[in-house]
Design a protein around this motif. Structure first.
Motif, mmCIF file in Angstrom:
data_model
loop_
_atom_site.group_PDB
_atom_site.id
_atom_site.type_symbol
_atom_site.label_atom_id
_atom_site.label_comp_id
_atom_site.label_asym_id
_atom_site.label_seq_id
_atom_site.Cartn_x
_atom_site.Cartn_y
_atom_site.Cartn_z
ATOM 1 N N LEU A 6 6.759 4.107 -5.187
ATOM 2 C CA LEU A 6 5.689 3.563 -5.033
ATOM 3 C C LEU A 6 4.534 4.176 -5.689
ATOM 4 C CD1 LEU A 6 3.546 3.321 -2.297
ATOM 5 C CD2 LEU A 6 3.391 5.600 -1.675
ATOM 6 N N TYR A 7 3.941 3.889 -6.271
ATOM 7 C CA TYR A 7 2.613 4.554 -6.916
ATOM 8 C C TYR A 7 1.224 3.487 -7.406
ATOM 9 C CZ TYR A 7 5.722 0.223 -9.938
ATOM 10 O OH TYR A 7 5.117 -0.742 -9.852
ATOM 11 N N GLY A 8 0.477 3.874 -8.579
ATOM 12 C CA GLY A 8 -0.975 4.279 -8.330
ATOM 13 C C GLY A 8 -1.692 4.956 -9.874
ATOM 14 N N SER A 27 7.924 -1.218 -4.563
ATOM 15 C CA SER A 27 8.890 -1.354 -4.386
ATOM 16 C C SER A 27 9.044 -2.592 -3.410
ATOM 17 C CB SER A 27 9.927 -0.710 -4.487
ATOM 18 O OG SER A 27 10.366 0.135 -6.001
ATOM 19 N N ILE A 28 9.778 -4.074 -3.705
ATOM 20 C CA ILE A 28 9.400 -4.779 -3.244
ATOM 21 C C ILE A 28 10.705 -4.738 -1.881
ATOM 22 C CG2 ILE A 28 9.120 -7.865 -2.222
ATOM 23 C CD1 ILE A 28 8.274 -7.464 -5.536
ATOM 24 N N MET A 29 11.189 -4.113 -0.870
ATOM 25 C CA MET A 29 12.038 -4.291 0.043
ATOM 26 C C MET A 29 11.360 -4.429 1.624
ATOM 27 S SD MET A 29 13.107 -0.478 -1.534
ATOM 28 C CE MET A 29 14.218 0.091 -0.558
ATOM 29 N N PRO A 30 11.930 -4.754 2.484
ATOM 30 C CA PRO A 30 12.057 -4.993 3.542
ATOM 31 C C PRO A 30 11.613 -4.215 4.316
ATOM 32 C CG PRO A 30 14.515 -5.527 2.522
ATOM 33 C CD PRO A 30 14.267 -5.357 2.004
ATOM 34 N N ALA A 31 11.932 -3.027 4.460
ATOM 35 C CA ALA A 31 10.758 -1.508 4.847
ATOM 36 C C ALA A 31 10.059 -1.818 4.127
ATOM 37 C CB ALA A 31 12.399 -0.379 4.720
ATOM 38 N N ARG A 101 1.877 11.537 6.284
ATOM 39 C CA ARG A 101 2.885 12.312 4.863
ATOM 40 C C ARG A 101 4.662 12.187 4.366
ATOM 41 N NH1 ARG A 101 1.396 15.320 9.513
ATOM 42 N NH2 ARG A 101 3.749 14.873 10.429
ATOM 43 N N ASP A 102 3.958 10.448 4.799
ATOM 44 C CA ASP A 102 5.454 9.709 4.557
ATOM 45 C C ASP A 102 5.425 9.394 3.013
ATOM 46 O OD1 ASP A 102 7.383 9.733 6.930
ATOM 47 O OD2 ASP A 102 5.662 7.547 7.335
ATOM 48 N N LEU A 103 5.954 8.214 2.951
ATOM 49 C CA LEU A 103 6.476 7.793 1.416
ATOM 50 C C LEU A 103 4.723 7.974 0.597
ATOM 51 C CD1 LEU A 103 8.120 6.869 -1.143
ATOM 52 C CD2 LEU A 103 7.117 4.774 0.002
ATOM 53 N N TYR A 104 3.927 8.054 -0.149
ATOM 54 C CA TYR A 104 1.951 8.206 -0.221
ATOM 55 C C TYR A 104 2.082 9.496 -2.428
ATOM 56 C CZ TYR A 104 1.970 13.371 0.073
ATOM 57 O OH TYR A 104 2.961 15.635 -0.489
ATOM 58 N N VAL A 105 1.113 7.974 -2.811
ATOM 59 C CA VAL A 105 0.864 9.089 -3.947
ATOM 60 C C VAL A 105 -0.831 9.687 -3.403
ATOM 61 C CG1 VAL A 105 0.186 6.462 -4.947
ATOM 62 C CG2 VAL A 105 0.565 8.334 -6.628
ATOM 63 N N ASN A 106 -1.190 10.220 -4.652
ATOM 64 C CA ASN A 106 -2.582 10.945 -4.374
ATOM 65 C C ASN A 106 -3.090 10.782 -5.683
ATOM 66 O OD1 ASN A 106 -2.168 13.056 -1.970
ATOM 67 N ND2 ASN A 106 -1.511 14.964 -3.240
ATOM 68 N N GLY A 199 5.696 1.787 -13.574
ATOM 69 C CA GLY A 199 5.382 2.024 -12.987
ATOM 70 C C GLY A 199 3.551 1.851 -13.819
ATOM 71 N N LEU A 200 3.015 2.469 -14.087
ATOM 72 C CA LEU A 200 1.336 2.723 -14.599
ATOM 73 C C LEU A 200 1.135 3.097 -16.233
ATOM 74 C CD1 LEU A 200 -0.911 4.216 -11.804
ATOM 75 C CD2 LEU A 200 -0.368 1.434 -12.584
ATOM 76 N N TYR A 201 0.886 2.209 -17.004
ATOM 77 C CA TYR A 201 1.417 2.199 -18.029
ATOM 78 C C TYR A 201 -0.034 2.104 -19.056
ATOM 79 C CZ TYR A 201 6.602 1.391 -18.048
ATOM 80 O OH TYR A 201 7.459 2.370 -17.471
#
Length: 400
Positions: A6-8, A27-31, A101-106, A199-201
């Motif tokens: 996960l990114y941004g 990521s393109i995953m079913p979950a 509080r799960d998968l995140y980016v601040n 990722g971000l570039y």
């Protein structure tokens, strides 16, 4: 914890009364596709209060001025905030999961009286083991300054490659920063894509810390690939010859196919289908055959010299887009034993099924991924003697 799946962008700027759109990439995953997506603001207490989520909830303070759009097929969701107030300044979190509080980016949002012109992030999707072309617009400065490509982190942009000759270890042989066009624009070509390349570039000219870097790119590498694993190494002997088979998408409409010599994020053209041959290779390199139906062309090199050792790129150009792949050539002296398993003179589309041929995985990449000494990619996959022919056993902690 922040996950690589996960990114941004880490910083967002808007102006009072205006709007901002933030893209969160996953990521393109079913979950990930089906889980709850959320956007929350962190209070002084450290608690992240939901602003909006895909469950249908919107906070009262943001009612009518925030939206969230999930695009699972692209692996991205977009949050748009309108009618911005000074009080909207703060730290936000975009994430996936049942709690905040799960998968995140601040990220930090700053709302100013006048934010000036803001450029959106461009999404570029690439296929595992494939290649991408990134167009970098001209900067504000004149030509002559170094061009660079860096990966955005929490606080800075980590240099990947520049035109002063720097190339990061994991990008050896697989990134090319093209010369600037008359407009000042240039391209970043990357091949042998890996999942961790997502990722971000930023690409730009001059200083990494300068503002002359207008393009922010989100690179999304697919988890699956239709591209077969091909050997990354080819061996020849001094005075001998070899054939290099180059692959491209047969459905593409390419105006030019070529082979170039890679060195320090640059690639010197050696031969192309328009009849060009580099001066130092005249009489000893040619595009011998082309198979449009299967998407291959074969380059034959003869009268090999020791100095021919190094990285080579196959390329097929279609407008601004270039599909590329790389291979490393090793040159051995004539007195080497002919029994050496590396003295192959032909790049074959399939790998040998003999475990003995690949008994030293640290000396070559059997998966077709690049071998770079000192990095994890040198033994991405190991062929075990007990495995059936052509069966690859991959460590779960690696890039697969």
């Amino acid at each position: 914890p922040v996950s690589s799946t996960l990114y941004g962008a880490r910083f967002l700027t808007g102006e009072i009364g205006g709007s901002v759109t933030h893209q969160c990439f996953y990521s393109i995953m079913p979950a990930n596709k089906h889980d709850r997506k959320y956007w929350c603001k962190i209070a002084r207490s450290g608690v992240c209060y939901t602003v909006i989520s895909t469950t249908g909830y919107t906070s009262k303070d943001h009612a009518g001025r925030v939206s969230l759009e999930d695009i699972p097929q692209n692996g991205t969701f977009m949050v748009t905030m309108t009618e911005l107030k000074k009080s909207d300044t703060g730290t936000y979190r975009c994430g996936i999961g049942t709690t905040n509080r799960d998968l995140y980016v601040n990220l930090n949002l700053t709302v100013l009286a006048d934010a000036g012109a803001l450029r959106p992030t461009e999404l570029i999707q690439g296929e595992l083991r494939g290649s991408v072309t990134v167009l970098c617009p001209p900067g504000d400065t004149q030509g002559g300054e170094k061009r660079f490509w860096c990966k955005l982190g929490r606080t800075s942009c980590a240099l990947i490659a520049d035109t002063n000759g720097y190339v990061g270890k994991s990008y050896q042989g697989r990134i090319f920063i093209t010369p600037q066009e008359s407009s000042g624009a240039f391209k970043i070509l990357i091949n042998d894509l890996k999942k961790e390349d997502s990722g971000l570039y930023r690409c730009g000219t001059g200083s990494l810390s300068g503002q002359n870097s207008p393009r922010v790119v989100a690179l999304q590498v697919t988890a699956a690939s239709t591209l077969p694993k091909r050997p990354k190494f080819l061996s020849g002997t001094v005075g001998g010859s070899l054939s290099l088979k180059c692959h491209y998408d047969p459905k593409g409409n390419y105006e030019k196919k070529y082979l170039c010599r890679w060195k320090e994020a640059s690639c010197s053209l050696l031969v192309d289908t328009d009849g060009f041959v580099h001066e130092s290779y005249k009489g000893r390199i040619q595009i011998a055959s082309s198979d449009q139906e299967n998407g291959t062309y074969t380059v034959v090199m003869s009268h090999l010299r020791e100095e021919d050792a190094g990285w080579y790129w196959c390329g097929a150009k279609n407008g601004h887009t270039e599909h590329t792949s790389s291979v490393k050539l090793r040159i051995q002296k004539e007195n080497c034993s002919s029994q050496d398993p590396e003295t192959s003179t032909l790049v074959k589309p399939t790998l040998s099924s003999s475990p003995a041929t690949y008994s030293t995985p640290t000396q070559r990449s059997i998966t077709g991924l690049m071998y770079v000494k000192g990095t994890v990619t040198e033994s991405t996959s190991t062929l075990l003697p007990t495995a059936p022919p052509s069966t690859f056993v991959t460590s779960a902690s690696k890039i697969y």
